[in-house]
Write a protein that holds these residues in place. Structure first.
Motif, PDB file in Angstrom:
ATOM      1  N   TRP A  72       0.854  -1.224  -0.075  1.00 41.62           N
ATOM      2  CA  TRP A  72       0.234   0.016  -0.116  1.00 41.62           C
ATOM      3  C   TRP A  72       0.831   1.120   0.057  1.00 41.62           C
ATOM      4  O   TRP A  72       2.046   1.278   0.087  1.00 41.62           O
ATOM      5  N   GLY A  73       0.387   2.431   0.008  1.00 40.29           N
ATOM      6  CA  GLY A  73       1.155   3.795  -0.197  1.00 40.29           C
ATOM      7  C   GLY A  73       1.912   4.019   0.973  1.00 40.29           C
ATOM      8  O   GLY A  73       2.752   3.436   1.532  1.00 40.29           O
ATOM      9  N   GLU A 126       2.947  -0.998   8.765  1.00 36.22           N
ATOM     10  CA  GLU A 126       3.636  -2.022   8.384  1.00 36.22           C
ATOM     11  C   GLU A 126       3.222  -2.508   6.725  1.00 36.22           C
ATOM     12  O   GLU A 126       2.478  -1.961   6.343  1.00 36.22           O
ATOM     13  N   TYR A 127       4.183  -2.997   6.101  1.00 38.92           N
ATOM     14  CA  TYR A 127       3.985  -3.505   4.589  1.00 38.92           C
ATOM     15  C   TYR A 127       3.574  -2.370   3.791  1.00 38.92           C
ATOM     16  O   TYR A 127       2.826  -2.794   2.734  1.00 38.92           O
ATOM     17  N   GLY A 128       4.052  -1.221   3.872  1.00 39.72           N
ATOM     18  CA  GLY A 128       3.695  -0.236   2.803  1.00 39.72           C
ATOM     19  C   GLY A 128       4.821   0.255   1.990  1.00 39.72           C
ATOM     20  O   GLY A 128       5.889  -0.379   1.710  1.00 39.72           O
ATOM     21  N   GLY A 129       4.639   1.611   1.453  1.00 39.40           N
ATOM     22  CA  GLY A 129       5.866   1.888   0.476  1.00 39.40           C
ATOM     23  C   GLY A 129       5.840   1.517  -0.858  1.00 39.40           C
ATOM     24  O   GLY A 129       6.769   1.339  -1.569  1.00 39.40           O
ATOM     25  N   SER A 130       4.435   1.703  -1.335  1.00 41.47           N
ATOM     26  CA  SER A 130       4.398   1.219  -2.982  1.00 41.47           C
ATOM     27  C   SER A 130       4.919   2.157  -3.733  1.00 41.47           C
ATOM     28  O   SER A 130       5.345   3.243  -3.331  1.00 41.47           O
ATOM     29  N   THR A 131       5.004   1.786  -4.982  1.00 40.99           N
ATOM     30  CA  THR A 131       5.643   2.665  -6.119  1.00 40.99           C
ATOM     31  C   THR A 131       4.571   3.603  -6.650  1.00 40.99           C
ATOM     32  O   THR A 131       3.650   2.877  -7.160  1.00 40.99           O
ATOM     33  N   THR A 132       4.781   4.863  -6.796  1.00 39.67           N
ATOM     34  CA  THR A 132       3.954   5.780  -7.453  1.00 39.67           C
ATOM     35  C   THR A 132       3.790   5.559  -8.984  1.00 39.67           C
ATOM     36  O   THR A 132       4.724   5.036  -9.642  1.00 39.67           O
ATOM     37  N   SER A 133       2.780   5.731  -9.593  1.00 41.98           N
ATOM     38  CA  SER A 133       2.437   5.805 -11.152  1.00 41.98           C
ATOM     39  C   SER A 133       1.706   6.932 -11.492  1.00 41.98           C
ATOM     40  O   SER A 133       1.510   7.917 -10.559  1.00 41.98           O
ATOM     41  N   PRO A 135       6.996   6.939   1.352  1.00 42.31           N
ATOM     42  CA  PRO A 135       7.451   6.734   2.805  1.00 42.31           C
ATOM     43  C   PRO A 135       6.453   6.190   3.585  1.00 42.31           C
ATOM     44  O   PRO A 135       5.145   6.629   2.899  1.00 42.31           O
ATOM     45  N   ALA A 136       6.451   5.635   4.569  1.00 41.35           N
ATOM     46  CA  ALA A 136       5.388   5.322   5.574  1.00 41.35           C
ATOM     47  C   ALA A 136       4.611   6.448   5.824  1.00 41.35           C
ATOM     48  O   ALA A 136       3.594   6.750   6.118  1.00 41.35           O
TER      49      ALA A 136
END
Length: 417
Positions: A117-118, A137-144, A164-165
């Motif tokens: 997730w973001g 936790e488990y975040g930090g997806s890549t933007t598009s 970033p978180a």
């Protein structure tokens, strides 16, 4: 004043310029449980589960309060962003923290660096953001190009950035992060572009697949960073910089933190423990560095403010290579009254429970480890206490005053039990 139920999109606002959807929810009025997208404000009630199916936005002038024990479950297909234009108050407790997470089926070793997730992205209009007893936790997806943050010009506003978180960007705002855990993030845990800032009593681990810091502070920040445990951040535990040309000049007092195994997964020599650059003004006291790649390190081409102070920091290296990289030089900063040896194994801190030969390249964290000091530790009675913190008087957030904690006579984040 606290509301007794969730208020979601009360006015069916159409965000024509931003393309924001109106709020969408299916909420049990007795529990506050719901499925949420779009605009949101009010209260997420104690113990509820909020399933986030798409990007959510706290509108400017509104607030979202998240009570203790709430689980915020992020959809791993939509990979939502949480955008704060108003205020956010996360108010967990030690017994019932607030958890921003994903379905348990995705909390696997293969996904240890998140990207699912973001992050929590606070626009310049956000004046107050509180994380107290939160787990992120488990975040930090890549933007598009389709990301809401990119469309609205938030964070770095370009596709291909790992989020970033937590991002905060109001130089006149207030940010308090305390008693919280950041883990399983792809890159930076936090990236702060200004504000009155307090990070205290937090834990960071298993973060940074190919880069990233635990706490990354830029110009516009007046910050205290104290009593944090940072394990195996990919690059630096703390990156302290005046980059960005915002007013005020970045001024950070970092004290009584424990940093372990940081920087060892960074493929270049920049990674380490604390990095200072670009005329940032810092005071660095009572910090413990155990098996970190370097000691406090400066950018020699863009060094720190000449008023910066360093003293009473503590170094331990299990092997000689590590100890050699602690030694003061043009880019490694030596402080007054530092505890630093010359040989591998000098200055064993005598942790209550941590194997000092733990592989420094491993991001895996054992929650049974205990970084308190045993009696007889040479880190006891070596701390500095006669300095002034930026936020000793405290900052009020949603009715509670959060003060920078007093410094301790021991070095590191934890004394004896």
């Amino acid at each position: 004043m606290k509301f007794k139920q969730i208020i979601i999109g009360a006015a069916l606002v159409i965000m024509g310029a931003t393309g924001c959807k109106k709020a969408n929810s299916d909420v049990d009025p007795d529990t506050g449980n719901g499925t949420v997208t779009g605009e949101i404000s009010g209260v997420w009630q104690k113990g509820s589960t909020q399933v986030i199916k798409g990007d959510i936005i706290v509108p400017e002038g509104k607030s979202l309060i998240i009570e203790e024990g709430v689980t915020v479950l992020m959809d791993t297909v939509a990979k939502p962003e949480i955008i704060i234009k108003g205020n956010l108050y996360v108010q967990g407790t030690a017994e019932l923290p607030v958890r921003f997470t994903v379905d348990p089926a995705f909390r696997t070793d293969a996904k240890k660096f998140g990207k699912l997730w973001g992050g929590i992205l606070a626009a310049p209009s956000c004046s107050e953001l509180l994380l107290d007893h939160a787990i992120i936790e488990y975040g930090g997806s890549t933007t598009s190009d389709a990301s809401t943050s990119v469309k609205q010009g938030l964070y770095k506003a370009i596709a291909g950035e790992n989020l970033p978180a937590l991002w905060f960007s109001n130089v006149k705002g207030k940010l308090v992060v305390t008693n919280s855990i950041f883990r399983n993030m792809q890159e930076d845990c936090t990236y702060i572009d200004g504000g009155r800032v307090l990070f205290a009593n937090n834990t960071f681990y298993t973060t940074g697949l190919t880069g990233g810091e635990a706490i990354n502070l830029k110009s516009g920040c007046v910050a205290d960073v104290a009593y944090n445990l940072i394990y195996s951040a990919n690059t630096n535990a703390l990156k302290l910089s005046n980059a960005g040309d915002r007013t005020p000049q970045a001024y950070v007092i970092a004290y009584n933190n424990t940093m372990v195994n940081t920087g060892w997964r960074r493929p270049t020599a920049k990674g380490g423990s604390i990095w200072v650059e670009a005329t940032v003004r810092v005071e660095v006291y009572n910090n413990m560095f155990v098996n970190t790649r370097f000691g406090v390190k400066r950018d020699t081409k863009k060094p720190e403010d000449s008023r910066s102070l360093f003293s009473n920091n503590y170094y331990y290296g299990y092997d000689q290579t590590t100890v050699n990289q602690f030694q003061p030089s043009a880019d490694i900063i030596g402080g007054t009254n530092d505890v630093i040896g010359k040989k591998a194994g000098d200055n064993d801190p005598k942790f209550a429970n941590f194997p000092l030969d733990n592989p420094v390249s491993s991001p895996n964290f054992n929650t049974a480890w205990d970084f308190h000091l045993n009696a007889g530790s040479p880190a006891l009675a070596k701390g500095k206490t006669n300095f002034t913190r930026n936020h000793a008087a405290g900052m009020e957030m949603n009715g509670t005053v959060y003060k920078s904690p007093e410094p301790s006579t021991y070095i590191g984040a934890f004394g004896t039990k």
